[in-house]
Design a protein around this motif. Structure first.
Motif, PDB file in Angstrom:
ATOM      1  N   GLN A 113       0.723  -1.303   0.004  1.00 22.79           N
ATOM      2  CA  GLN A 113       0.084  -0.030  -0.055  1.00 22.79           C
ATOM      3  C   GLN A 113       0.863   1.170   0.001  1.00 22.79           C
ATOM      4  O   GLN A 113       0.702   1.986  -0.612  1.00 22.79           O
ATOM      5  CB  GLN A 113      -0.870   0.024   1.364  1.00 22.79           C
ATOM      6  N   GLN A 114       1.974   1.407   0.801  1.00 15.93           N
ATOM      7  CA  GLN A 114       2.811   2.407   0.756  1.00 15.93           C
ATOM      8  C   GLN A 114       3.517   2.586  -0.344  1.00 15.93           C
ATOM      9  O   GLN A 114       3.516   3.905  -0.921  1.00 15.93           O
ATOM     10  CB  GLN A 114       3.989   2.219   2.079  1.00 15.93           C
ATOM     11  N   GLU A 115       3.763   1.606  -1.179  1.00 16.18           N
ATOM     12  CA  GLU A 115       4.475   1.731  -2.401  1.00 16.18           C
ATOM     13  C   GLU A 115       3.505   2.212  -3.701  1.00 16.18           C
ATOM     14  O   GLU A 115       4.018   3.203  -4.251  1.00 16.18           O
ATOM     15  CB  GLU A 115       5.097   0.517  -3.175  1.00 16.18           C
ATOM     16  N   ILE A 116       2.307   1.912  -3.642  1.00 20.38           N
ATOM     17  CA  ILE A 116       1.284   2.256  -4.406  1.00 20.38           C
ATOM     18  C   ILE A 116       1.088   3.976  -4.176  1.00 20.38           C
ATOM     19  O   ILE A 116       1.009   4.669  -5.093  1.00 20.38           O
ATOM     20  CB  ILE A 116      -0.042   1.471  -4.459  1.00 20.38           C
ATOM     21  N   LEU A 117       0.995   4.219  -2.877  1.00 18.75           N
ATOM     22  CA  LEU A 117       0.710   5.431  -2.552  1.00 18.75           C
ATOM     23  C   LEU A 117       1.711   6.567  -2.849  1.00 18.75           C
ATOM     24  O   LEU A 117       1.724   7.645  -3.365  1.00 18.75           O
ATOM     25  CB  LEU A 117       0.693   5.757  -1.015  1.00 18.75           C
ATOM     26  N   LYS A 118       3.079   6.031  -2.875  1.00 14.14           N
ATOM     27  CA  LYS A 118       4.314   6.949  -3.405  1.00 14.14           C
ATOM     28  C   LYS A 118       4.256   7.032  -4.985  1.00 14.14           C
ATOM     29  O   LYS A 118       4.600   7.992  -5.227  1.00 14.14           O
ATOM     30  CB  LYS A 118       5.590   6.237  -3.094  1.00 14.14           C
ATOM     31  N   GLN A 119       3.784   6.022  -5.411  1.00 21.45           N
ATOM     32  CA  GLN A 119       3.604   6.165  -6.892  1.00 21.45           C
ATOM     33  C   GLN A 119       2.344   7.066  -7.237  1.00 21.45           C
ATOM     34  O   GLN A 119       2.687   7.896  -8.249  1.00 21.45           O
ATOM     35  CB  GLN A 119       3.266   5.026  -7.716  1.00 21.45           C
ATOM     36  N   VAL A 120       1.472   7.214  -6.699  1.00 21.69           N
ATOM     37  CA  VAL A 120       0.245   7.827  -6.798  1.00 21.69           C
ATOM     38  C   VAL A 120       0.660   9.434  -6.435  1.00 21.69           C
ATOM     39  O   VAL A 120       0.301  10.320  -7.282  1.00 21.69           O
ATOM     40  CB  VAL A 120      -1.100   7.295  -6.167  1.00 21.69           C
ATOM     41  N   GLU A 121       1.351   9.713  -5.353  1.00 27.70           N
ATOM     42  CA  GLU A 121       1.400  10.947  -4.784  1.00 27.70           C
ATOM     43  C   GLU A 121       2.697  11.816  -5.726  1.00 27.70           C
ATOM     44  O   GLU A 121       2.781  12.994  -5.566  1.00 27.70           O
ATOM     45  CB  GLU A 121       2.220  10.720  -3.554  1.00 27.70           C
ATOM     46  N   GLN A 122       3.341  11.286  -6.665  1.00 30.13           N
ATOM     47  CA  GLN A 122       4.439  11.767  -7.265  1.00 30.13           C
ATOM     48  C   GLN A 122       3.544  12.709  -8.254  1.00 30.13           C
ATOM     49  O   GLN A 122       2.565  12.598  -8.987  1.00 30.13           O
ATOM     50  CB  GLN A 122       5.120  10.986  -8.199  1.00 30.13           C
ATOM     51  N   PHE A 124       2.442  15.264 -11.299  1.00 30.12           N
ATOM     52  CA  PHE A 124       2.515  15.327 -12.707  1.00 30.12           C
ATOM     53  C   PHE A 124       3.308  16.657 -13.203  1.00 30.12           C
ATOM     54  O   PHE A 124       2.874  17.693 -13.049  1.00 30.12           O
ATOM     55  CB  PHE A 124       1.015  14.929 -13.264  1.00 30.12           C
TER      56      PHE A 124
END
Length: 148
Positions: A113-122, A124
């Motif tokens: 979940q933390q990895e997915i959140l890091k990807q989403v929070e980058q 654009f």
């Protein structure tokens, strides 16, 4: 004479809710249910004088409206007081805590979940400027009175 509540067992595939819901009682939402359950346990231990004292101290507090007989959650409150007096309230709380512990997230799932959140929070960042507008037209000058 109020209707006699019947016990109905819950289905395991449904959303988590009351363990054995009683027909004829409106179950409050979780945040209100916590207050009702705690108050019911204290009233069951300390007696109706304690309920009267809470009613007097929390007169203007809408969170304690369930103490009034006209409130839709009053029947649930009375049911919980009765359960706590009979000693059934603790058993259900233990069963509910056990059910909640089964729903806890494992450390590996938490890491994903933390990895997915890091990807989403980058943020654009666009590489190229946006394309020019294809059609541009100035709106006509109309006064506010002409719009009516």
């Amino acid at each position: 004479m109020p209707p006699i509540p019947l016990e109905v067992t819950g289905n395991t595939n449904e959303e988590p809710g009351p363990i054995n819901p009683v027909v004829g009682i409106i179950y409050p939402p979780p945040e209100v249910r916590n207050i009702v359950d705690k108050t019911a346990s204290f009233v069951a231990r300390n007696g109706p004088e304690f309920e009267a004292r809470i009613r007097q101290n929390e007169l203007g507090n809408p969170k304690f409206n369930f103490l009034n007989t006209g409130d839709p959650y009053h029947a649930y409150y009375q049911h919980k007081v009765k359960e706590f007096k009979e000693g059934k309230g603790q058993e259900q709380s233990a069963a509910l805590n056990q059910a909640i512990s089964k729903l806890s997230v494992t450390p590996s799932a938490q890491q994903k979940q933390q990895e997915i959140l890091k990807q989403v929070e980058q943020p654009f960042v666009p590489k190229d400027p946006p394309a020019e507008f294809e059609f541009i037209a100035d709106p006509p000058s109309i006064s506010a009175l002409d719009l009516f």
